[in-house]
Design an enzyme around this catalytic site. Structure first.
Site, short mmCIF file in Angstrom:
data_model
loop_
_atom_site.label_atom_id
_atom_site.label_comp_id
_atom_site.label_asym_id
_atom_site.label_seq_id
_atom_site.Cartn_x
_atom_site.Cartn_y
_atom_site.Cartn_z
N GLY A 170 0.99 -1.39 0.23
CA GLY A 170 -0.15 0.19 -0.19
C GLY A 170 0.99 1.21 0.24
CD GLU A 179 2.62 -0.35 7.20
OE1 GLU A 179 1.71 -0.21 8.17
OE2 GLU A 179 2.21 -0.05 5.74
C1 G6Q Z 1 0.88 -0.73 3.62
C2 G6Q Z 1 -0.07 -1.61 4.50
C3 G6Q Z 1 -1.13 -1.09 4.47
C4 G6Q Z 1 -2.51 -0.70 4.18
C5 G6Q Z 1 -4.29 -0.92 4.23
C6 G6Q Z 1 -5.30 -0.54 3.66
O1 G6Q Z 1 1.64 -0.64 2.71
O2 G6Q Z 1 0.07 -2.81 4.08
O3 G6Q Z 1 -1.94 0.69 5.28
O4 G6Q Z 1 -2.08 -0.43 2.88
O5 G6Q Z 1 -4.09 -1.68 6.21
O6 G6Q Z 1 -4.77 -1.92 3.10
P1 G6Q Z 1 -6.05 -2.16 1.85
O7 G6Q Z 1 -5.79 -1.59 0.85
O8 G6Q Z 1 -5.67 -3.62 1.06
O9 G6Q Z 1 -7.75 -2.17 2.46
#
Ligand code: G6Q
Length: 415
Positions: free
Chosen positions: A139, A225
């Site tokens: 993400g 993160e």
């Molecule tokens: C980012 C993480 C985390 C993720 C969120 C949203 O690197 O993995 O911040 O982006 O938990 O996840 P979803 O896009 O699957 O809703």
């Protein structure tokens, strides 16, 4: 996918035909922070007839003020979730759809789209327009993908491509420039130098551009993160510190708050200034003051002020009960406090793309030296699992198997 997403963005930007005036991005973490940071950063390039809103928190205090005053017929909801299972995002998406229907909204398929890898779950929600990306894209690295849709709608296809071109130029620079001139590599090395050789535990980011007000939050996720890990790739404990705490506020606001500590506090905290030479507004006097302040802070951190210098100055606001020598000691600045100044000619889609890509490669550099996995986030998972366990207990009061602390708090919340 890029072509499809940009073509769609252009149809929304044709506001006379689309009728859309407000775009609400519903997503959290990596599906929120990138566009939420980039849309205000590129405010000068944003479609004047569109307003952008970002809802992330499962706290209803986030979505409630956003929905207030919106009209369903003028609103486009983007449900941004790679997995399409994230509790917060799903809860907000359902709340948005309920609001839409309760307020006379028709044609859900037109007013809800999704950026996701889980097309099936989006379809079950009633969303037929989806934009996907590879499921291995973390993400926090996904701004460039379909997750950038709100930004693409905001600035248009041409500018979004310029953002990607700027990032690509930085990718090439990182891959090809010799180490001594390689900006992300040098900054990554500097991060290791400060963290492990000086043992500094945090870094403050001070963007002297109001449009970059969310950059510190974006970097908190990108860096903490990615590199907030305590074991190496094989799972063995690392014998040294890794990610520093990253924090900050735009200048000059920070100067009137916590800069006191940066100058005279007991810890040394490296500061990263971001100055932009040319503004996109016409208020030249304000901009000169902004730049002078940024330069002055870096200068003050570096040079400090000796007690001798302080003795030679008047301090009319100091307490009359203190003698001059004592006052001078309070007005002494140790100096030699490190800072880095990043200088941009102008904040444009291209330069923002390069800046963000620079941070990505920098994180990769320090993560590689530390020997950890910059691309997982198990620390996020544990809390998610525990929250799922606790949710039904809030309703039932069942405290079986809970630790005493959580059980006590649960009881107070239910009483
Ligand atoms: C980012 C993480 C985390 C993720 C969120 C949203 O690197 O993995 O911040 O982006 O938990 O996840 P979803 O896009 O699957 O809703």
């Amino acid at each position: 996918m890029l072509d499809a997403m940009l073509a769609y963005a252009e149809t929304v930007r044709d506001t006379a035909a689309s009728g859309i005036r407000h775009v609400v991005n519903i997503g959290i973490g990596g599906s929120d922070l990138g566009p939420q940071m980039a849309v205000p950063a590129l405010d000068a390039f944003v479609h004047p007839g569109l307003q952008f809103h970002f809802v992330a928190n499962v706290d209803g205090h986030d979505i409630t003020p956003v929905l207030r005053g919106l009209k369903p017929a003028e609103t486009l909801f983007i449900v941004a979730s790679k997995t399409f299972t994230t509790q917060e995002t799903m809860a907000n998406a359902h709340a948005a759809r309920a609001w839409f229907l309760a307020n006379g909204g028709t044609d859900t398929a037109k007013h809800f789209v999704a950026t996701t890898t889980n097309v099936k779950a989006a379809a079950e929600f009633g969303i037929t327009t989806t934009f996907g990306f590879w499921d291995w894209v973390g993400g926090r690295y996904s701004l460039w993908s379909a997750i950038g849709l709100p930004l693409a709608i905001a600035i248009g296809a041409e500018h979004f491509r310029a953002l990607l071109a700027g990032a690509h130029a930085m990718d090439r620079h990182f891959a090809e420039a010799p180490l001594g001139k390689n900006v992300p590599a040098l900054l990554g090395l500097l991060d290791v130098w400060y963290r492990n050789f000086h043992r500094f535990t945090s870094r403050s980011v001070a963007p002297y551009h109001q449009g970059l007000k969310r950059l510190p939050a974006y970097l908190q996720q990108l860096e903490m993160e990615s590199n907030g890990k305590r074991v190496d790739l094989e799972g063995a404990p690392l014998p040294f510190g890794t990610s520093p705490v990253v924090w900050g506020e735009p200048g000059t606001n920070g100067q009137h708050a916590y800069f006191q500590m940066l100058h005279q506090g007991s810890d040394v905290i490296p500061v990263e200034f971001i100055l932009v030479k040319r503004p996109t507004h016409a208020l030249a006097e304000l901009h000169a003051k902004l730049l002078a302040n940024g330069l002055a802070q870096a200068q003050a951190l570096m040079l400090g002020k000796t007690t001798g210098q302080a003795m030679g100055e008047r301090a009319p606001t100091a307490s009359k009960q203190l003698d001059a020598a004592t006052i001078a000691k309070h007005r002494t600045f140790p100096g030699n406090r490190p800072s880095t100044t990043l200088l941009l000619d102008q904040l444009t889609p291209r330069s923002l793309g390069a800046l963000i890509a620079m941070y990505e490669h920098r994180v990769f550099t320090s993560g590689a030296i530390w020997g950890l996995n910059s691309f997982d986030q198990w620390g996020v998972e544990l809390g998610k699992a525990l929250a799922s366990d606790l949710l039904p207990r809030l309703a039932s009061g069942d405290a079986a198997g809970l630790d005493a602390s959580t059980a006590g708090l649960l009881e107070r919340l239910r009483s």
